[in-house]
Design a protein around this motif. Structure first.
Motif, mmCIF file in Angstrom:
data_model
loop_
_atom_site.group_PDB
_atom_site.id
_atom_site.type_symbol
_atom_site.label_atom_id
_atom_site.label_comp_id
_atom_site.label_asym_id
_atom_site.label_seq_id
_atom_site.Cartn_x
_atom_site.Cartn_y
_atom_site.Cartn_z
ATOM 1 N N THR A 82 1.423 12.447 -11.923
ATOM 2 C CA THR A 82 -0.113 13.480 -10.562
ATOM 3 C C THR A 82 -0.583 13.072 -9.722
ATOM 4 N N LYS A 83 -2.117 13.659 -8.552
ATOM 5 C CA LYS A 83 -2.411 13.840 -7.540
ATOM 6 C C LYS A 83 -2.903 12.685 -7.164
ATOM 7 N N ASP A 84 -3.285 11.857 -7.923
ATOM 8 C CA ASP A 84 -3.667 10.088 -7.287
ATOM 9 C C ASP A 84 -1.911 9.810 -7.468
ATOM 10 N N GLU A 85 -1.047 9.687 -8.426
ATOM 11 C CA GLU A 85 -0.107 9.377 -7.827
ATOM 12 C C GLU A 85 1.122 9.150 -6.762
ATOM 13 N N LEU A 86 0.944 11.146 -6.360
ATOM 14 C CA LEU A 86 1.529 11.343 -5.003
ATOM 15 C C LEU A 86 1.385 10.703 -4.007
ATOM 16 N N LYS A 87 -0.098 10.495 -4.529
ATOM 17 C CA LYS A 87 -0.866 10.380 -3.202
ATOM 18 C C LYS A 87 0.225 8.346 -3.190
ATOM 19 N N VAL A 88 0.014 7.214 -4.185
ATOM 20 C CA VAL A 88 0.462 6.129 -4.220
ATOM 21 C C VAL A 88 1.946 6.529 -3.317
ATOM 22 N N ILE A 89 2.785 7.584 -4.056
ATOM 23 C CA ILE A 89 4.073 7.574 -3.785
ATOM 24 C C ILE A 89 3.898 7.863 -1.752
ATOM 25 N N THR A 90 3.825 9.031 -1.405
ATOM 26 C CA THR A 90 3.195 9.283 -0.469
ATOM 27 C C THR A 90 3.951 7.633 0.719
ATOM 28 N N LEU A 91 2.451 7.047 0.163
ATOM 29 C CA LEU A 91 2.206 5.331 0.257
ATOM 30 C C LEU A 91 3.636 4.787 0.763
ATOM 31 N N PHE A 92 4.110 4.927 0.067
ATOM 32 C CA PHE A 92 5.294 4.393 -0.264
ATOM 33 C C PHE A 92 6.497 4.437 0.767
ATOM 34 N N HIS A 93 6.507 5.960 1.080
ATOM 35 C CA HIS A 93 7.190 6.925 1.452
ATOM 36 C C HIS A 93 7.123 6.289 3.016
ATOM 37 N N ILE A 94 5.884 5.834 3.600
ATOM 38 C CA ILE A 94 5.240 5.521 5.005
ATOM 39 C C ILE A 94 5.944 3.963 4.987
ATOM 40 N N ILE A 95 5.335 3.209 3.966
ATOM 41 C CA ILE A 95 5.753 2.024 3.753
ATOM 42 C C ILE A 95 7.072 1.864 4.358
ATOM 43 N N VAL B 212 5.209 -6.558 -3.739
ATOM 44 C CA VAL B 212 4.486 -6.004 -2.821
ATOM 45 C C VAL B 212 4.801 -4.769 -3.259
ATOM 46 N N SER B 213 5.462 -3.518 -3.941
ATOM 47 C CA SER B 213 4.707 -2.156 -4.486
ATOM 48 C C SER B 213 4.649 -2.527 -5.983
ATOM 49 N N PHE B 214 4.520 -3.228 -6.922
ATOM 50 C CA PHE B 214 3.721 -3.985 -8.026
ATOM 51 C C PHE B 214 1.920 -4.273 -7.600
ATOM 52 N N LEU B 215 2.604 -5.176 -6.599
ATOM 53 C CA LEU B 215 0.575 -5.891 -6.186
ATOM 54 C C LEU B 215 -0.519 -4.080 -5.857
ATOM 55 N N ILE B 216 0.525 -3.183 -4.892
ATOM 56 C CA ILE B 216 -0.464 -2.171 -4.303
ATOM 57 C C ILE B 216 -0.835 -1.335 -5.433
ATOM 58 N N VAL B 217 0.526 -0.841 -6.472
ATOM 59 C CA VAL B 217 -0.194 0.526 -7.221
ATOM 60 C C VAL B 217 -1.071 -0.573 -8.188
ATOM 61 N N ALA B 218 -1.371 -1.170 -8.479
ATOM 62 C CA ALA B 218 -2.098 -2.373 -9.937
ATOM 63 C C ALA B 218 -3.050 -2.725 -8.802
ATOM 64 N N SER B 219 -3.195 -2.572 -7.242
ATOM 65 C CA SER B 219 -4.779 -3.167 -6.756
ATOM 66 C C SER B 219 -5.400 -2.239 -6.628
ATOM 67 N N LEU B 220 -4.766 -1.010 -6.439
ATOM 68 C CA LEU B 220 -4.584 1.011 -6.643
ATOM 69 C C LEU B 220 -5.486 0.799 -8.387
ATOM 70 N N LYS B 221 -5.012 1.292 -9.370
ATOM 71 C CA LYS B 221 -5.293 0.737 -9.959
ATOM 72 C C LYS B 221 -6.530 0.334 -10.710
ATOM 73 N N GLN B 222 -6.918 -0.786 -10.463
ATOM 74 C CA GLN B 222 -7.756 -2.022 -10.582
ATOM 75 C C GLN B 222 -9.045 -0.879 -10.256
ATOM 76 N N PHE B 223 -9.050 -0.492 -8.677
ATOM 77 C CA PHE B 223 -9.979 -0.151 -7.917
ATOM 78 C C PHE B 223 -10.292 0.946 -8.668
ATOM 79 N N LYS B 224 -9.223 2.122 -9.099
ATOM 80 C CA LYS B 224 -9.855 3.037 -9.700
ATOM 81 C C LYS B 224 -10.273 2.741 -11.097
ATOM 82 N N GLU B 225 -9.839 2.049 -12.022
ATOM 83 C CA GLU B 225 -10.780 1.645 -12.752
ATOM 84 C C GLU B 225 -12.311 0.949 -12.615
ATOM 85 N N ARG B 226 -12.347 0.431 -11.558
ATOM 86 C CA ARG B 226 -13.873 -0.077 -11.418
ATOM 87 C C ARG B 226 -14.937 1.389 -10.769
ATOM 88 N N LYS B 227 -14.147 2.030 -10.361
ATOM 89 C CA LYS B 227 -15.078 3.244 -9.791
ATOM 90 C C LYS B 227 -15.546 3.763 -10.193
#
Length: 265
Positions: A73-86, A248-263
């Motif tokens: 998804t486009k949201d997953e692409l944003k996460v993947i791009t973040l990991f590319h930069i990191i 690190v990877s899992f914590l970032i993905v999980a935090s973003l998933k949790q944030f999106k679910e709450r939103k």
């Protein structure tokens, strides 16, 4: 236990294992393309551009295709791009410190690091995002956001600071066990729900990435100092580094998933 009952249970377990393996394989599509590309370009000399640049083009095309066909998804692409930069930032620093090198030529390089290298980190995020969706992953007793974010930041920063200060990876590893001691990850396979301690999943993923790292260095993706003259097995101690990077990877993905679910509530 009757033989018939034992046979039924074995067949059921094998079926679950097969479906789990199949979902894992589908989630690893991007890493598979990366390894296949490394192998092919190692054997076949492509014209016009250096190998590193062809790898960048292949990975960019693969990323576009995965989004175009709905595999990501486009949201997953944003996460993947973040990991590319990191990942790219970490690569630039590590190459500068002499931890490993990219000895081949390439036009698309930053401070000696080819841009394709960021995709190897992004592929980990791609796997996590897809496995999360395919296996319907859910987290039980997930710690506070205020604990998770500083912990992830500390683990990532230690990859840099241990060159100048003490290496606190083992302290951080113990801290991870303490923080996530009561945390479980649940996942669904063919309609049946399973669960696993989160810390164990970190270790398993990190170990398999270490195996993948050995394949990648054998195919010339990069070279450690002891592999300059001839390839040799990556030191087993690197597993700890990969486990921490997976965390690190899992914590970032999980935090973003949790944030999106709450939103979305």
């Amino acid at each position: 236990m009757p033989f018939r009952t034992l046979k039924v249970r074995f067949a059921s377990s094998f079926k679950q294992l097969f479906h789990f393996g199949w979902e894992q394989a589908l989630s690893c599509l991007f890493p598979v393309v990366i390894f296949a590309s490394l192998a092919i370009t190692q054997i076949v000399s492509l014209p016009i551009l250096p190998r590193y640049d062809w790898l960048l083009i292949i990975f960019l095309l693969m990323q576009w295709l995965m989004v175009y066909f709905g595999l990501e998804t486009k949201d997953e692409l944003k996460v993947i791009t973040l990991f590319h930069i990191i990942g790219l930032a970490l690569e630039i620093f590590k190459v500068h410190m002499g931890s490993w090198s990219y000895p081949e030529e390439g036009y698309f390089k930053i401070l000696g690091v080819p841009l394709y290298s960021g995709f190897m980190y992004a592929s980990v995020a791609s796997y996590l995002c897809q496995a999360w969706r395919r296996l319907k992953v859910n987290l039980v007793k997930w710690p506070s956001f205020l604990i998770v974010v500083p912990l992830a930041a500390a683990i990532y920063l230690n990859f840099f600071t241990h060159h100048y200060w003490v290496d606190i990876r083992w302290f951080l590893a113990v801290l991870v066990i303490v923080v996530f001691w009561k945390t479980w990850v649940t996942y669904e396979v063919n309609g049946f729900q399973h669960r696993m301690p989160l810390a164990l999943s970190f270790i398993l993923i990190g170990f398999f990435i270490w195996i993948a790292e050995n394949i990648a260095t054998f195919l010339g993706a990069w070279k450690y100092p002891n592999q300059t003259d001839a390839w040799s097995l990556v030191h087993l101690g690197k597993v700890s580094s990969w486990v921490l990077l997976v965390i690190v990877s899992f914590l970032i993905v999980a935090s973003l998933k949790q944030f999106k679910e709450r939103k979305s509530i």
